[in-house]
Motif scaffolding. Structure first.
Motif, PDB file in Angstrom:
ATOM      1  N   GLY A 146       0.811  -1.198   0.000  1.00 39.87           N
ATOM      2  CA  GLY A 146       0.000   0.000   0.000  1.00 39.87           C
ATOM      3  C   GLY A 146       0.852   1.259   0.000  1.00 39.87           C
ATOM      4  O   GLY A 146       2.087   1.218   0.030  1.00 39.87           O
ATOM      5  N   VAL A 147       0.185   2.381  -0.022  1.00 39.47           N
ATOM      6  CA  VAL A 147       0.853   3.676  -0.112  1.00 39.47           C
ATOM      7  C   VAL A 147       1.911   3.822   0.980  1.00 39.47           C
ATOM      8  O   VAL A 147       1.671   3.499   2.143  1.00 39.47           O
ATOM      9  N   ASP A 148       3.088   4.257   0.583  1.00 32.91           N
ATOM     10  CA  ASP A 148       4.211   4.488   1.501  1.00 32.91           C
ATOM     11  C   ASP A 148       4.658   3.231   2.245  1.00 32.91           C
ATOM     12  O   ASP A 148       5.385   3.325   3.231  1.00 32.91           O
ATOM     13  N   GLY A 149       4.236   2.061   1.789  1.00 30.67           N
ATOM     14  CA  GLY A 149       4.677   0.823   2.419  1.00 30.67           C
ATOM     15  C   GLY A 149       4.059   0.565   3.773  1.00 30.67           C
ATOM     16  O   GLY A 149       4.472  -0.359   4.481  1.00 30.67           O
ATOM     17  N   GLY A 150       3.040   1.357   4.150  1.00 32.25           N
ATOM     18  CA  GLY A 150       2.439   1.194   5.465  1.00 32.25           C
ATOM     19  C   GLY A 150       1.518   0.005   5.575  1.00 32.25           C
ATOM     20  O   GLY A 150       1.183  -0.423   6.682  1.00 32.25           O
ATOM     21  N   VAL A 151       1.082  -0.527   4.440  1.00 32.38           N
ATOM     22  CA  VAL A 151       0.179  -1.680   4.421  1.00 32.38           C
ATOM     23  C   VAL A 151       0.722  -2.696   3.421  1.00 32.38           C
ATOM     24  O   VAL A 151       1.045  -2.340   2.286  1.00 32.38           O
ATOM     25  N   VAL A 152       0.855  -3.941   3.833  1.00 30.32           N
ATOM     26  CA  VAL A 152       1.283  -5.006   2.929  1.00 30.32           C
ATOM     27  C   VAL A 152       0.307  -6.168   3.048  1.00 30.32           C
ATOM     28  O   VAL A 152      -0.212  -6.451   4.136  1.00 30.32           O
ATOM     29  N   ALA A 153       0.041  -6.828   1.911  1.00 31.84           N
ATOM     30  CA  ALA A 153      -0.891  -7.955   1.921  1.00 31.84           C
ATOM     31  C   ALA A 153      -0.495  -8.943   0.842  1.00 31.84           C
ATOM     32  O   ALA A 153      -0.217  -8.546  -0.294  1.00 31.84           O
ATOM     33  N   PRO A 154      -0.471 -10.236   1.157  1.00 30.93           N
ATOM     34  CA  PRO A 154      -0.176 -11.244   0.136  1.00 30.93           C
ATOM     35  C   PRO A 154      -1.378 -11.479  -0.764  1.00 30.93           C
ATOM     36  O   PRO A 154      -2.528 -11.408  -0.326  1.00 30.93           O
ATOM     37  N   LEU A 155      -1.100 -11.745  -2.043  1.00 29.87           N
ATOM     38  CA  LEU A 155      -2.125 -12.175  -2.989  1.00 29.87           C
ATOM     39  C   LEU A 155      -1.703 -13.529  -3.518  1.00 29.87           C
ATOM     40  O   LEU A 155      -0.628 -13.663  -4.113  1.00 29.87           O
ATOM     41  N   MET A 156      -2.534 -14.540  -3.293  1.00 29.67           N
ATOM     42  CA  MET A 156      -2.264 -15.888  -3.782  1.00 29.67           C
ATOM     43  C   MET A 156      -3.276 -16.225  -4.872  1.00 29.67           C
ATOM     44  O   MET A 156      -4.484 -16.091  -4.666  1.00 29.67           O
ATOM     45  N   ILE A 157      -2.780 -16.630  -6.034  1.00 27.46           N
ATOM     46  CA  ILE A 157      -3.642 -17.049  -7.136  1.00 27.46           C
ATOM     47  C   ILE A 157      -3.371 -18.527  -7.377  1.00 27.46           C
ATOM     48  O   ILE A 157      -2.251 -18.915  -7.712  1.00 27.46           O
ATOM     49  N   SER A 158      -4.408 -19.356  -7.184  1.00 27.05           N
ATOM     50  CA  SER A 158      -4.256 -20.803  -7.298  1.00 27.05           C
ATOM     51  C   SER A 158      -5.012 -21.329  -8.511  1.00 27.05           C
ATOM     52  O   SER A 158      -6.114 -20.867  -8.813  1.00 27.05           O
ATOM     53  N   VAL A 159      -4.416 -22.296  -9.196  1.00 25.02           N
ATOM     54  CA  VAL A 159      -5.052 -22.973 -10.320  1.00 25.02           C
ATOM     55  C   VAL A 159      -5.393 -24.388  -9.877  1.00 25.02           C
ATOM     56  O   VAL A 159      -4.505 -25.158  -9.507  1.00 25.02           O
ATOM     57  N   ILE A 160      -6.679 -24.718  -9.892  1.00 26.00           N
ATOM     58  CA  ILE A 160      -7.153 -26.026  -9.474  1.00 26.00           C
ATOM     59  C   ILE A 160      -7.641 -26.769 -10.706  1.00 26.00           C
ATOM     60  O   ILE A 160      -8.472 -26.245 -11.458  1.00 26.00           O
ATOM     61  N   THR A 161      -7.129 -27.952 -10.924  1.00 24.26           N
ATOM     62  CA  THR A 161      -7.390 -28.656 -12.181  1.00 24.26           C
ATOM     63  C   THR A 161      -8.675 -29.490 -12.138  1.00 24.26           C
ATOM     64  O   THR A 161      -8.740 -30.582 -12.685  1.00 24.26           O
ATOM     65  N   HIS A 162      -9.685 -28.966 -11.457  1.00 23.00           N
ATOM     66  CA  HIS A 162     -11.024 -29.551 -11.515  1.00 23.00           C
ATOM     67  C   HIS A 162     -12.018 -28.464 -11.130  1.00 23.00           C
ATOM     68  O   HIS A 162     -11.643 -27.414 -10.595  1.00 23.00           O
ATOM     69  N   GLU A 163     -13.263 -28.696 -11.428  1.00 21.43           N
ATOM     70  CA  GLU A 163     -14.307 -27.754 -11.052  1.00 21.43           C
ATOM     71  C   GLU A 163     -14.698 -28.010  -9.601  1.00 21.43           C
ATOM     72  O   GLU A 163     -15.019 -29.145  -9.236  1.00 21.43           O
ATOM     73  N   LEU A 164     -14.656 -26.972  -8.788  1.00 17.72           N
ATOM     74  CA  LEU A 164     -14.972 -27.133  -7.372  1.00 17.72           C
ATOM     75  C   LEU A 164     -16.452 -27.445  -7.185  1.00 17.72           C
ATOM     76  O   LEU A 164     -17.318 -26.904  -7.869  1.00 17.72           O
ATOM     77  N   SER A 165     -16.728 -28.323  -6.233  1.00 19.05           N
ATOM     78  CA  SER A 165     -18.115 -28.595  -5.860  1.00 19.05           C
ATOM     79  C   SER A 165     -18.661 -27.369  -5.131  1.00 19.05           C
ATOM     80  O   SER A 165     -17.912 -26.482  -4.696  1.00 19.05           O
ATOM     81  N   ARG A 166     -19.964 -27.325  -4.962  1.00 18.54           N
ATOM     82  CA  ARG A 166     -20.572 -26.206  -4.239  1.00 18.54           C
ATOM     83  C   ARG A 166     -20.049 -26.132  -2.809  1.00 18.54           C
ATOM     84  O   ARG A 166     -19.835 -25.033  -2.278  1.00 18.54           O
ATOM     85  N   GLN A 167     -19.829 -27.280  -2.178  1.00 18.16           N
ATOM     86  CA  GLN A 167     -19.310 -27.267  -0.813  1.00 18.16           C
ATOM     87  C   GLN A 167     -17.883 -26.735  -0.791  1.00 18.16           C
ATOM     88  O   GLN A 167     -17.510 -25.962   0.109  1.00 18.16           O
ATOM     89  N   GLU A 168     -17.073 -27.125  -1.762  1.00 20.40           N
ATOM     90  CA  GLU A 168     -15.705 -26.621  -1.831  1.00 20.40           C
ATOM     91  C   GLU A 168     -15.696 -25.117  -2.081  1.00 20.40           C
ATOM     92  O   GLU A 168     -14.859 -24.391  -1.528  1.00 20.40           O
TER      93      GLU A 168
END
Length: 207
Positions: free
Chosen positions: A72-94
């Motif tokens: 974030g602005v001036d380095g005062g806020v940092v947050a990880p962003l994880m992007i995952s690729v799942i090789t199947h269609e998730l069920s509604r529960q998942e």
């Protein structure tokens, strides 16, 4: 599948996808934090917390995901962003297990994210409390034919979400994934939105 992402270099630090030894991780995080702080024109004192955050994020490196650190602005806020690729269609529960959490302390905020390559994604923003600590996360799901793309931003201090989520959303909007065919499922998107709409949120106000 190869995932390509365009990002703002003065707000986003991509984490190497390959596994590094602890010594290599420490050296990379130190250099990356110093380079970012210099190039972004941030105060030198921000290098240390960025370095710490990078080392923590690198612990999650895996073959099925890409990791980035949003600053974030001036380095005062940092947050990880994880992007995952799942090789199947998730069920509604998942889907539900990923999008919601029993540690949420406020109603979920739903949104739709339009992208050119991943299609329309559903996202939920959660305010959470665990072990006496309050934080926020935002989670996205993009539906594909035989595959699913999931992303999570955070944890981040609650007030900090506003400073980092525009850059995370821009990165997701730019993402291209080879072999990924978006699956149009407007009915499911409507169901997900309806599941978290609070009474009164969908009222039409006549002014």
């Amino acid at each position: 599948m190869e995932l390509e992402i365009t990002y703002a270099p003065d707000r986003v630090i991509p984490v190497p996808a390959e596994r590094l030894s602890p010594q290599e991780q420490a050296a990379w995080a130190r250099q990356a934090a110093a380079d970012f702080t210099r190039d972004a024109g941030a105060h030198s004192s921000t290098a240390a917390p960025i370095e710490d955050a990078l080392r923590a994020v690198m612990a999650g490196v895996g073959d099925d995901r890409r990791l980035l650190l949003i600053v974030g602005v001036d380095g005062g806020v940092v947050a990880p962003l994880m992007i995952s690729v799942i090789t199947h269609e998730l069920s509604r529960q998942e889907q539900a297990d990923f999008l919601w959490s029993n540690t949420a302390i406020l109603p979920v905020t739903p949104r739709l994210t339009e992208t050119e390559s991943l299609g329309t994604g559903f996202s939920s923003t959660l305010a959470q409390r665990e072990n006496g600590l309050d934080f926020a996360t935002r989670r996205w799901i993009f539906f594909g034919e035989g595959a699913t793309v999931c992303a999570m931003l955070g944890p981040v201090v609650p007030y900090g979400m506003a400073f980092v989520e525009p850059f995370a959303e821009a990165a997701l909007a730019s993402a291209t994934l080879s072999g990924f065919t978006p699956r149009v499922d407007q009915e499911r998107l409507d169901e997900l939105v309806a599941a978290v709409v609070r009474p009164g949120d969908d009222w039409v106000l006549n002014v």
